[in-house]
Design an enzyme around this catalytic site. Structure first.
Site, PDB file in Angstrom:
ATOM      1  N   HIS A  22      26.289  82.955-118.681  1.00  0.00           N
ATOM      2  CA  HIS A  22      25.747  81.621-118.420  1.00  0.00           C
ATOM      3  C   HIS A  22      25.571  80.829-119.717  1.00  0.00           C
ATOM      4  CE1 HIS A  22      23.270  78.663-116.185  1.00  0.00           C
ATOM      5  NE2 HIS A  22      22.606  78.570-117.322  1.00  0.00           N
ATOM      6  N   GLU A  23      24.937  81.445-120.694  1.00  0.00           N
ATOM      7  CA  GLU A  23      24.682  80.746-121.953  1.00  0.00           C
ATOM      8  C   GLU A  23      25.962  80.505-122.741  1.00  0.00           C
ATOM      9  OE1 GLU A  23      21.959  79.348-122.374  1.00  0.00           O
ATOM     10  OE2 GLU A  23      20.824  80.401-120.821  1.00  0.00           O
ATOM     11  N   HIS A  26      27.413  77.161-121.720  1.00  0.00           N
ATOM     12  CA  HIS A  26      26.809  76.036-122.452  1.00  0.00           C
ATOM     13  C   HIS A  26      27.331  75.993-123.891  1.00  0.00           C
ATOM     14  CE1 HIS A  26      24.083  75.146-119.221  1.00  0.00           C
ATOM     15  NE2 HIS A  26      23.387  76.258-119.343  1.00  0.00           N
TER      16      HIS A  26
END
Length: 450
Positions: A22-23, A26
């Site tokens: 997920h990170e 980003h």
């Protein structure tokens, strides 16, 4: 204790993978948009490992493995030097900022597809959804379901195995009716209508199948011992794997279920077990253990049976080639996404109870169980949690990615950023709602294990 450590280890691995994915979404899009990334952290709290890259990004693994974050240069919270102004997140065009925020959930969905694609390449062993028995006066019986029927479709979705059946049944929670297509042993198909207005499904005490009056087919147990618990009454009596139970206290045993009934009703009693081992008959003596249940004390021997073989064709493996697995994984990912959105909607409308919310303990138990079954099952679990993580992060709650996207969408439409005072109140309200949801989920976890 060993089971707890196994579940905890599997949970940390699963969460670490999903948070990193997920990170990284980003992080990757932020770098592509020219944003200066100050820190990429897996976990919170005190760093246990850190490394500073040539680009100036600090990579960290922290003590508390319950999330992570990407810290970007941002003029709203940092003193940004003039020569780095064009690298600050807040100075980027709104569409780029939206892309950075949406990348986290987006990569969760991509990862789910990849995990399911690998699962289909490895192969997942599963069982045809054939019904063994239908409970009298149940919803299933009133719909016309019969013993031996195979559930081949619910609504418009094919159901090749019990996992698919469970998914599609859960998707009908709150609906008045469900259309179920079955095939009998002669191969004749028929469509049944399940009337769900009186369907009360409590996930803490039953499965969707049992709540509808359905018992899945599985081979009957034999009287041959397949497992003996360490330190159990059975082991102390000398029972071994492969022994065949013949009689208890001189009474001939006709089925394993008959043995269970006698043992459960005889806590603390000393019994004589007649067994056959290597063609020879022996008498063993056992003192049945006691254990407390909500209904009172019951007996416990600590032994499990072997089972008759599955009928031909009942057990099969979902395993496909590289190309076909892509289509299967795309379809499964999309179904997980639509089901997650559907369940959130029904949670809001009250069709699904907040008792269904799972917290970290339930997720840890699921991680441990799936890891025990093998790589394919663990990949399936990762895909499910990754999709849920992506969907939840897209909820329009400030503090979540969806909340940021909501503010940026308003800015994109109006041409002006949302006033900071409005954003501040939004973050406070969103934080309260988020912690309330987390509190309910953790409370549900504790209630399930106490």
């Amino acid at each position: 204790m060993l089971a707890f450590l196994w579940s905890l280890g599997a949970f940390i691995i699963a969460l670490g993978i999903l948070v990193a994915v997920h990170e990284w979404g980003h992080f990757y899009v932020a770098r592509k948009c020219g944003v200066q990334v100050e820190r990429f952290s897996i976990g919170f709290g005190k760093p246990i490992w850190r490394k500073l890259s040539k680009s100036g990004t600090e990579y960290v693994i922290a003590m508390i493995p319950l999330g992570g974050y990407v810290r970007m240069l941002d003029g709203r919270i940092d003193d940004v030097p003039p020569h780095l102004a064009d690298k600050a997140f807040n100075n980027k065009p709104v569409l780029q900022r939206m892309a950075v925020i949406a990348a986290g959930p987006g990569v969760n969905f991509i990862f789910a597809f990849f995990a399911l694609w690998l699962m289909y390449l490895v192969g997942l062993q599963t069982v045809k959804p054939v019904v063994k028995s239908v409970e009298p006066d149940s919803i299933a019986e009133m719909a016309g379901m019969q013993n031996g029927d195979e559930i081949i479709k619910i609504g418009s979705r094919a159901t090749p195995d019990w996992e698919a059946v469970n998914f599609e049944l859960v998707s009908n929670i709150g609906d008045e009716k469900a259309q179920v297509t079955v095939k009998n042993s002669a191969g004749v198909e028929k469509e049944l209508t399940f009337t769900l207005t009186s369907w009360n499904f409590d996930p803490d005490s039953e499965s969707p199948l049992s709540s509808l009056g359905l018992t899945p087919f599985r081979p009957d147990p034999t009287l041959e011992v397949g497992f003996v618990g360490e330190g159990s009454a059975a082991q102390q009596a000398g029972l071994k794997i492969g022994d065949t139970l013949i009689a208890m206290n001189g009474n001939k045993l006709s089925s394993w279920n008959g043995l269970v009934d006698v043992v459960v009703d005889s806590p603390g009693e000393r019994v004589a077990l007649e067994i056959e081992r290597d063609g020879q008959t022996q008498i063993l003596h056992a003192t049945i253990a006691r254990r407390d249940t909500p209904q009172g004390q019951s007996g416990y021997l600590g032994v499990s049976p072997t089972f008759e073989p599955w009928p031909e064709g009942y057990v099969f493996t979902h395993q496909y080639g590289i190309i076909e697995a892509i289509g299967r994984a795309l379809d499964k990912t999309w179904r997980l996404m639509t089901l997650s959105v559907d369940m959130i909607g029904k949670l809001i409308t009250g069709d699904v109870s907040v008792k269904n919310l799972n917290g970290p303990i339930s997720i840890a138990q699921g991680a441990g169980t799936s890891a025990e079954y093998g790589l394919a099952y663990f990949l399936s679990f990762l895909a499910l949690i990754s999709v849920n993580l992506g969907i939840i992060n897209l909820l329009p709650l400030p503090m979540l990615d969806g909340g940021h996207l909501m503010f940026f969408t308003v800015e994109w439409i109006t041409g002006k950023p949302v006033p900071e005072a409005v954003q501040e109140w939004g973050y406070r309200i969103g934080g309260v709602l988020l912690f309330m949801i987390m509190g309910i989920a953790i409370f549900n976890d504790i209630a399930r294990i106490t």
